[in-house]
Design a protein around this motif. Structure first.
Motif, PDB file in Angstrom:
ATOM      1  N   ARG A 216       0.839  -1.207   0.000  1.00 44.45           N
ATOM      2  CA  ARG A 216       0.000   0.000   0.000  1.00 44.45           C
ATOM      3  C   ARG A 216       0.870   1.251   0.000  1.00 44.45           C
ATOM      4  O   ARG A 216       1.863   1.330   0.717  1.00 44.45           O
ATOM      5  CB  ARG A 216      -0.914   0.004   1.224  1.00 44.45           C
ATOM      6  N   GLY A 251      -3.782   1.038  -2.951  1.00 39.97           N
ATOM      7  CA  GLY A 251      -4.219   1.847  -1.828  1.00 39.97           C
ATOM      8  C   GLY A 251      -4.130   3.333  -2.123  1.00 39.97           C
ATOM      9  O   GLY A 251      -3.955   3.780  -3.252  1.00 39.97           O
ATOM     10  N   HIS A 275      -5.327  -0.848  -7.592  1.00 39.39           N
ATOM     11  CA  HIS A 275      -6.218  -1.581  -6.706  1.00 39.39           C
ATOM     12  C   HIS A 275      -6.413  -0.852  -5.374  1.00 39.39           C
ATOM     13  O   HIS A 275      -5.500  -0.206  -4.855  1.00 39.39           O
ATOM     14  CB  HIS A 275      -5.632  -2.969  -6.419  1.00 39.39           C
ATOM     15  N   HIS A 276      -7.624  -0.967  -4.838  1.00 44.50           N
ATOM     16  CA  HIS A 276      -7.933  -0.500  -3.484  1.00 44.50           C
ATOM     17  C   HIS A 276      -7.664   1.000  -3.304  1.00 44.50           C
ATOM     18  O   HIS A 276      -7.298   1.445  -2.210  1.00 44.50           O
ATOM     19  CB  HIS A 276      -7.159  -1.303  -2.438  1.00 44.50           C
ATOM     20  N   HIS A 303     -11.279  -3.297  -7.070  1.00 48.31           N
ATOM     21  CA  HIS A 303     -11.596  -2.828  -5.724  1.00 48.31           C
ATOM     22  C   HIS A 303     -11.263  -1.347  -5.521  1.00 48.31           C
ATOM     23  O   HIS A 303     -10.764  -0.937  -4.454  1.00 48.31           O
ATOM     24  CB  HIS A 303     -10.893  -3.673  -4.653  1.00 48.31           C
TER      25      HIS A 303
END
Length: 306
Positions: A216, A251, A275-276, A303
């Motif tokens: 992240r 992240g 992602h995320h 996501h």
């Protein structure tokens, strides 16, 4: 990311014992203040620390040398109310770290004139996952349209804990001989704060964001305004460029930003293998409507919140 604050003013204290009063010296006594000077092709001395450059002008540079260079060990340096004059074709400011030997550098209310290449380029070599520059802060400053990218932070994940806040970037990519024309590049580092900045139309994407690890990022981008409809420079945005591009991002919180795309450029954003990410409170705008005002997440992205 916890940002390390700059405080050179130490706190003296009194010790009273057996009727003896001892005054501890303030750390401020160790800080060297340099005012109202002009420097030409200035290279910060090796090992420099606890210095404030105030109301200074930096000029000079060449086709391969920045106007201001920091490429040797340095810490606790402040540039306040300074001007980086137009140089000889390279960067306005070059910071070249080696495995964390440069840290706690602050630029406050600095004006960077148009350069042949980048306004500010910060690198860490070799790129490391554990060591790199840290606590480099650029705040309350203005960058005129730059020849290449306006600002670039480049390094491994070990480069970390830097801040870009309350600045104005008026453009980038005005030198046709330069390959890149992004407003703000973040390529690799961790735990960054990019807050309350304004960016105008650039030749390429305003944000160029990349990571090289699945960890992240720890990034926080908050209350920034990216406005490709505000055209200060004559060089227009490439029609294939989105306002935000991101590759291999994991992240990050992207809160309350405003992203405005405009002709002749492309749409608001494109992400690959990302992602995320949380962009849920960011506003995406384009007067052309349709797909121009919707972020695209491709190449396996998952996501994310838009």
């Amino acid at each position: 990311m916890q940002r390390t604050s700059f405080r050179f003013m130490g706190l003296g204290f009194l010790v009273v014992a057996l009727g003896i009063v001892v005054l501890a010296p303030s750390s401020a006594a160790a800080t060297k203040v340099i005012k109202n000077k002009t420097f030409t092709s200035y290279r910060l001395p090796a090992g420099a620390h606890d210095r404030i450059y105030q109301n200074c002008v930096f000029k000079g540079g060449s086709r391969t040398r920045a106007v201001l260079t920091i490429d040797r060990a340095a810490r606790n340096i402040v540039f306040r109310d300074c001007v980086i004059a137009r140089g000889g074709g390279w960067n306005g400011v070059s910071i070249n770290d080696r495995l964390g030997n440069i840290h706690h550098i602050r630029f406050n209310r600095v004006k960077i004139k148009t350069q042949g290449r980048m306004g500010m380029e910060i690198t860490s070599r070799p790129a490391s996952g554990s060591r790199g520059y840290r606590a480099i802060s650029i705040v309350n400053s203005t960058l005129e349209p730059q020849g290449s990218q306006a600002v670039s932070f480049d390094g491994g994940a070990g480069a970390r804990d830097c801040t870009f806040r309350n600045n104005v970037v008026k453009g980038a990519g005005v030198n046709p001989r330069q390959q890149w024309g992004h407003g703000f590049e973040l390529n690799g580092p961790s735990r960054f704060r990019v807050i309350d900045n304004r960016f105008y139309q650039c030749r390429d994407a305003i944000f160029n964001l990349q990571r090289h690890t699945t960890a992240r990022s720890g990034w926080v981008f908050k209350r920034n305004r990216l406005d490709a409809s505000r055209h200060v420079q004559r060089v227009r945005m490439d029609r294939n460029e989105q306002v935000v591009i991101g590759n291999n991002l994991y992240g990050g919180y992207f809160l309350a930003n405003t992203v405005i795309a405009d002709a002749p450029g492309g749409g608001v954003a494109w992400f690959g293998n990302s992602h995320h990410m949380n962009w849920s409170t960011t506003k995406w705008r384009d007067a052309r409507g349709g797909g121009y005002k919707r972020p695209m997440a491709q190449e396996g992205s998952s996501h994310n919140r838009f």
